[in-house]
Design a protein around this motif. Structure first.
Motif, PDB file in Angstrom:
ATOM      1  N   LEU A 178       0.853  -1.235  -0.059  1.00 36.08           N
ATOM      2  CA  LEU A 178       0.031   0.120   0.164  1.00 36.08           C
ATOM      3  C   LEU A 178       0.872   0.998  -0.087  1.00 36.08           C
ATOM      4  CD1 LEU A 178      -2.897  -1.014   2.391  1.00 36.08           C
ATOM      5  CD2 LEU A 178      -2.946  -0.650  -0.055  1.00 36.08           C
ATOM      6  N   ILE A 179       1.837   1.295   0.903  1.00 33.37           N
ATOM      7  CA  ILE A 179       2.747   2.470   0.789  1.00 33.37           C
ATOM      8  C   ILE A 179       3.519   2.814  -0.420  1.00 33.37           C
ATOM      9  CG2 ILE A 179       4.778   3.458   2.135  1.00 33.37           C
ATOM     10  CD1 ILE A 179       4.311   1.719   4.275  1.00 33.37           C
ATOM     11  N   THR A 180       3.963   1.336  -1.061  1.00 30.10           N
ATOM     12  CA  THR A 180       4.519   1.681  -2.457  1.00 30.10           C
ATOM     13  C   THR A 180       3.475   2.130  -3.522  1.00 30.10           C
ATOM     14  OG1 THR A 180       5.929  -0.446  -1.895  1.00 30.10           O
ATOM     15  CG2 THR A 180       5.889   0.455  -4.050  1.00 30.10           C
ATOM     16  N   ALA A 181       2.397   1.655  -3.417  1.00 34.35           N
ATOM     17  CA  ALA A 181       1.335   2.050  -4.454  1.00 34.35           C
ATOM     18  C   ALA A 181       1.022   3.601  -4.275  1.00 34.35           C
ATOM     19  CB  ALA A 181       0.428   1.106  -4.188  1.00 34.35           C
ATOM     20  N   PHE A 182       0.664   3.873  -2.948  1.00 37.19           N
ATOM     21  CA  PHE A 182       0.543   5.223  -2.548  1.00 37.19           C
ATOM     22  C   PHE A 182       1.647   6.439  -3.116  1.00 37.19           C
ATOM     23  CE2 PHE A 182       0.543   9.093   0.286  1.00 37.19           C
ATOM     24  CZ  PHE A 182      -0.471   9.660   0.008  1.00 37.19           C
ATOM     25  N   PHE A 183       2.712   5.948  -2.806  1.00 39.31           N
ATOM     26  CA  PHE A 183       3.843   6.809  -3.122  1.00 39.31           C
ATOM     27  C   PHE A 183       4.332   6.681  -4.770  1.00 39.31           C
ATOM     28  CE2 PHE A 183       4.479   6.976   1.489  1.00 39.31           C
ATOM     29  CZ  PHE A 183       4.474   8.464   1.616  1.00 39.31           C
ATOM     30  N   GLY A 184       4.225   5.814  -5.284  1.00 39.60           N
ATOM     31  CA  GLY A 184       4.124   5.502  -6.659  1.00 39.60           C
ATOM     32  C   GLY A 184       3.126   6.490  -7.341  1.00 39.60           C
ATOM     33  N   TYR A 185       1.962   6.644  -6.624  1.00 37.28           N
ATOM     34  CA  TYR A 185       1.046   7.497  -7.306  1.00 37.28           C
ATOM     35  C   TYR A 185       1.494   9.101  -7.362  1.00 37.28           C
ATOM     36  CZ  TYR A 185      -3.364  10.292  -7.496  1.00 37.28           C
ATOM     37  OH  TYR A 185      -4.161  11.334  -7.612  1.00 37.28           O
ATOM     38  N   ILE A 186       1.916   9.330  -6.177  1.00 32.41           N
ATOM     39  CA  ILE A 186       2.460  10.823  -5.649  1.00 32.41           C
ATOM     40  C   ILE A 186       3.483  10.931  -6.937  1.00 32.41           C
ATOM     41  CG2 ILE A 186       3.692  12.370  -4.115  1.00 32.41           C
ATOM     42  CD1 ILE A 186       1.113  11.492  -3.067  1.00 32.41           C
ATOM     43  N   PHE A 187       4.556  10.052  -7.021  1.00 34.86           N
ATOM     44  CA  PHE A 187       5.676  10.414  -7.966  1.00 34.86           C
ATOM     45  C   PHE A 187       5.286  10.519  -9.234  1.00 34.86           C
ATOM     46  CE2 PHE A 187       8.441   8.717  -4.523  1.00 34.86           C
ATOM     47  CZ  PHE A 187       9.469   9.855  -4.571  1.00 34.86           C
ATOM     48  N   ASP A 188       4.305   9.727  -9.803  1.00 35.59           N
ATOM     49  CA  ASP A 188       3.545   9.846 -11.049  1.00 35.59           C
ATOM     50  C   ASP A 188       2.937  11.206 -10.966  1.00 35.59           C
ATOM     51  OD1 ASP A 188       3.930   7.513 -12.332  1.00 35.59           O
ATOM     52  OD2 ASP A 188       1.709   7.621 -12.757  1.00 35.59           O
ATOM     53  N   LYS A 189       2.394  11.736 -10.107  1.00 34.95           N
ATOM     54  CA  LYS A 189       1.767  12.994 -10.034  1.00 34.95           C
ATOM     55  C   LYS A 189       2.641  13.958 -10.243  1.00 34.95           C
ATOM     56  CE  LYS A 189      -2.792  12.948  -9.940  1.00 34.95           C
ATOM     57  NZ  LYS A 189      -3.134  13.677 -10.932  1.00 34.95           N
ATOM     58  N   ILE A 190       3.884  14.177  -9.435  1.00 33.50           N
ATOM     59  CA  ILE A 190       4.867  14.981  -9.490  1.00 33.50           C
ATOM     60  C   ILE A 190       5.382  14.864 -10.838  1.00 33.50           C
ATOM     61  CG2 ILE A 190       7.012  15.767  -8.686  1.00 33.50           C
ATOM     62  CD1 ILE A 190       6.308  14.297  -6.039  1.00 33.50           C
ATOM     63  N   GLU A 191       5.761  13.754 -11.324  1.00 32.89           N
ATOM     64  CA  GLU A 191       6.294  13.894 -12.790  1.00 32.89           C
ATOM     65  C   GLU A 191       5.392  14.311 -13.845  1.00 32.89           C
ATOM     66  OE1 GLU A 191       7.186   9.754 -14.058  1.00 32.89           O
ATOM     67  OE2 GLU A 191       8.354  10.375 -15.854  1.00 32.89           O
ATOM     68  N   LYS A 192       4.120  14.219 -13.784  1.00 30.38           N
ATOM     69  CA  LYS A 192       2.925  14.834 -14.817  1.00 30.38           C
ATOM     70  C   LYS A 192       3.415  16.248 -14.552  1.00 30.38           C
ATOM     71  CE  LYS A 192       0.145  11.504 -16.614  1.00 30.38           C
ATOM     72  NZ  LYS A 192      -0.068  10.203 -15.237  1.00 30.38           N
ATOM     73  N   LYS A 193       3.221  16.756 -13.201  1.00 31.26           N
ATOM     74  CA  LYS A 193       3.383  18.130 -13.080  1.00 31.26           C
ATOM     75  C   LYS A 193       4.440  18.732 -13.571  1.00 31.26           C
ATOM     76  CE  LYS A 193       2.787  21.342  -9.277  1.00 31.26           C
ATOM     77  NZ  LYS A 193       1.858  22.553 -10.033  1.00 31.26           N
ATOM     78  N   PHE A 194       5.645  18.221 -13.902  1.00 30.80           N
ATOM     79  CA  PHE A 194       6.942  18.575 -14.291  1.00 30.80           C
ATOM     80  C   PHE A 194       6.753  18.447 -15.871  1.00 30.80           C
ATOM     81  CE2 PHE A 194       8.455  19.008  -9.827  1.00 30.80           C
ATOM     82  CZ  PHE A 194       9.133  19.897 -10.061  1.00 30.80           C
ATOM     83  N   SER A 195       6.064  17.713 -16.280  1.00 33.83           N
ATOM     84  CA  SER A 195       6.131  17.248 -17.857  1.00 33.83           C
ATOM     85  C   SER A 195       5.224  18.189 -18.499  1.00 33.83           C
ATOM     86  CB  SER A 195       6.460  15.861 -18.029  1.00 33.83           C
ATOM     87  OG  SER A 195       5.356  15.199 -17.248  1.00 33.83           O
ATOM     88  N   VAL A 196       4.367  18.977 -18.162  1.00 26.09           N
ATOM     89  CA  VAL A 196       3.269  19.721 -18.811  1.00 26.09           C
ATOM     90  C   VAL A 196       4.011  20.332 -19.970  1.00 26.09           C
ATOM     91  CG1 VAL A 196       1.692  20.566 -17.008  1.00 26.09           C
ATOM     92  CG2 VAL A 196       3.838  21.633 -17.446  1.00 26.09           C
ATOM     93  N   TYR A 197       5.344  20.591 -20.083  1.00 26.03           N
ATOM     94  CA  TYR A 197       5.681  21.290 -21.363  1.00 26.03           C
ATOM     95  C   TYR A 197       6.038  20.326 -22.365  1.00 26.03           C
ATOM     96  CZ  TYR A 197      10.034  20.082 -18.879  1.00 26.03           C
ATOM     97  OH  TYR A 197      11.090  19.628 -18.246  1.00 26.03           O
ATOM     98  N   GLU A 198       5.933  19.156 -22.237  1.00 25.64           N
ATOM     99  CA  GLU A 198       6.491  18.263 -23.389  1.00 25.64           C
ATOM    100  C   GLU A 198       5.357  17.815 -24.210  1.00 25.64           C
ATOM    101  OE1 GLU A 198       8.582  14.930 -21.498  1.00 25.64           O
ATOM    102  OE2 GLU A 198      10.398  16.289 -21.182  1.00 25.64           O
TER     103      GLU A 198
END
Lengths: 259, 338
Positions: free
Chosen positions: B318-338
């Motif tokens: 569960l922890i891995t899944a939750f933080f995987g989701y968070i990291f995914d979000k961060i990555e999306k946020k930083f790749s809006v320009y691609e």
């Protein structure tokens, strides 16, 4: 003081070596304010290297570079003999804007942010003022409606025009163009060249490395033909294109114009 | 901002939903304490009755308030004489020690324990998450400095950074932990618990946690340095040239142009590093801290239950899944320009 100099940019005996490869051999060039100079020549001739060494992206091996008649840098055998103090150097370098073959826009910033970045960060200008100027510049290059887009959403030609606006935002006295249209699809070249023409007509001092012979012929005050690290021939577009004196130039122009 | 992508996270959502629903069912249907006592076996009832009349109480009734599994146990001077466990489900009370219900009962029990009461897996999870998250944050900051040092033109700085990375990647984390916890205070003459006021009942644990965090962050910094360095070096050279041509200094170029672009590229690797630390965090048992792994091992030892590891695994997932989701979000946020 702005017009108290003879040459805005001058090089004396500039040479550049990468290891044992001599890329530039004893290049002498003097540019007056408002002059438009096109550098043509085969690839590997050292055109880009020369342009890049003007604004210190490459360190010359030896030679002198003057900006506004002031000795900017003097190097011999990879050692700096003389130069201006760092702040003064930095100040003069800001007078040179550069446009790259591959645009090199900042992909994580919008078009407007790209244009505003350097004036705000480097010159510490007020953001609101810069934005007004940036929008004017974007208008000038025909991209005012793209201000809030990211570069990845633009075509190559649009990106290159943004890059020109970005360089102009620093209010440079000289614009250096390093093959600005070589990475573009043929149908996009025209827009970029038009912007450059307008810029030339407005009195900007320009040094363009280019393969666009039509542009060079129409816009340049002087054309330099470079080959094997030297300026093989130099003259007005008329002289170079209709009556080249050097065989190397003739061969090159024939090859280009036949293609 | 894009809308939440339910489809993509269906696996995690279903897992979480099932667990929540089961817990609610059990919680709603739990028997009252009196009812539970009335349903114990005749033998147990006899003991309870006898105990009520005796002067020396021998029966301890442990009624797990939160829920599902209820213990009735009988002890005599510390030794367990008799113990029954019950699972309240759909109004029925089963002895958890009988047949298949034993497994179900214990699983549910540990699920509850991990959801929060007493010395339980949830405490371990809190420590694990806190340690891992802080380690990654400090590790990335330290790693960024080390990476800048390693690629800097200043030879001394580059050498120091390289030596640091070499040292911390070339020695075991466990020994680094020992050095920070035992050796450093030993040499410098202080104790980790002294960092906190003596009145603080948890000073020992807080001190140990601080030491663990320092050791983990120092170690993670070395690994993050390589992540950050490779991300920075993957940025097109043209970006440096354009910045320089515009008159930006090296510092301005790094902070405004290069690092913001590298962030997106290092997120997948940082996410990986996070998962590694999450599991490495179990090493804190060595300095008497209790994380998920340590606590499940303790529960196993004290109660002889071999099933406790399954909820432990679920917590990690569960922890891995939750933080995987968070990291995914961060990555999306930083790749809006691609």
């Amino acid at each position: 003081m702005s017009d108290s100099y003879e040459y805005i940019l001058k090089t004396e005996h500039v040479s550049k070596r990468f290891g044992s490869l001599e890329v530039l051999k004893d290049i002498n060039l003097a540019v007056k304010k408002g002059e438009v100079i096109c550098i043509i020549g085969p690839s590997g001739a050292g055109k880009s290297t020369f342009l890049r060494s003007l604004n210190q992206l490459e360190k010359i091996t030896s030679g002198k570079i003057f900006i506004r008649d002031e000795l900017f840098l003097h190097r011999e055998n990879d050692h700096t003999v003389d130069k201006l103090p760092k702040e003064k150097q930095q100040e003069l370098l800001l007078e040179m804007g550069m446009v790259f073959q591959r645009f090199n826009l900042f992909p994580h910033m919008t078009v407007l942010q790209n244009v505003c970045e350097a004036p705000v960060v480097v010159k510490k200008e007020k953001k609101e003022q810069v934005e007004v100027r940036a929008r004017e510049l974007l208008e000038k290059v025909g991209l005012s409606e793209k201000a809030d887009e990211y570069p990845s959403r633009l075509s190559g030609g649009q990106q290159q025009r943004v890059a020109i606006a970005r360089a102009l935002a620093m209010n440079p006295e000289i614009m250096l163009f390093d093959e600005p249209t070589s990475a573009l699809d043929p149908e996009l070249v025209g827009d970029v060249l038009n912007v450059m023409k307008e810029l030339a007509e407005s009195g900007m001092t320009m040094i363009c490395v280019t393969h666009e012979m039509g542009f060079a012929r129409e816009v340049a005050d002087r054309v330099l033909f470079m080959a094997d690290g030297i300026i093989a021939e130099e003259g007005t577009p008329e002289e170079i294109f209709t009556n080249p004196k050097v065989e190397r130039t003739r061969n090159f122009l024939n090859a280009i114009l036949e293609a | 901002m894009k809308k939440f992508d339910f489809k993509k996270y269906s696996k995690q959502i279903i897992t979480a939903a099932v667990i929540i629903v089961i817990c609610i069912i059990f919680a709603v249907l739990k028997p009252a304490k009196d009812e539970l006592l009335s349903r114990t076996s005749p033998a147990m009832q006899e003991m309870i009755a006898a105990d009520e009349n005796s002067t020396r109480k021998r029966v301890t009734v442990t009624y797990n308030d939160l829920l599902v599994i209820n213990y009735v146990s009988l002890s005599s001077s510390g030794a367990n004489v008799m113990s029954e466990k019950y699972v309240g489900l759909l109004g029925s009370v089963y002895s958890a020690d009988e047949g298949g219900m034993k497994v179900v009962g214990q699983m549910v029990n540990y699920t509850y324990r991990m959801l929060g009461c007493g010395e339980n897996l949830m405490h371990g999870a809190k420590l694990t998450i806190l340690l891992t998250t802080l380690t990654v944050i400090f590790g990335v900051m330290l790693g960024t400095l080390l990476a800048l040092g390693k690629i800097s033109k200043n030879k001394i700085l580059a050498k120091i950074s390289s030596a640091y990375i070499f040292f911390f990647r070339g020695t075991p984390l466990l020994i680094q932990l020992f050095v920070v916890y035992f050796t450093v205070p030993g040499i410098c003459g202080f104790a980790w618990r002294d960092l906190f006021p003596a009145s603080d009942a948890e000073a020992v644990y807080k001190g140990a946690f601080t030491a663990a965090l320092i050791a983990f962050a120092l170690n993670s910094g070395a690994y993050c340095a390589e992540i950050v360095r490779s991300a920075i070096q993957s940025i097109d050279k043209g970006q440096f040239e354009a910045s320089k041509a515009l008159g930006m200094t090296y510092g301005q170029t790094m902070t405004r142009i290069i690092i913001p672009q590298s962030v997106r590229r290092m997120i997948p690797n940082v996410s990986n590093e996070f998962i590694m630390i999450l599991k490495d965090a179990s090493m804190v048992f060595a300095i008497s801290l209790m994380d998920i792994t340590t606590i499940s091992k303790n529960i196993m030892t004290s109660e002889g239950s071999y099933l406790v590891f399954i909820p432990a695994l679920v917590i990690y997932l569960l922890i891995t899944a939750f933080f995987g989701y968070i990291f995914d979000k961060i990555e999306k946020k930083f790749s809006v320009y691609e």
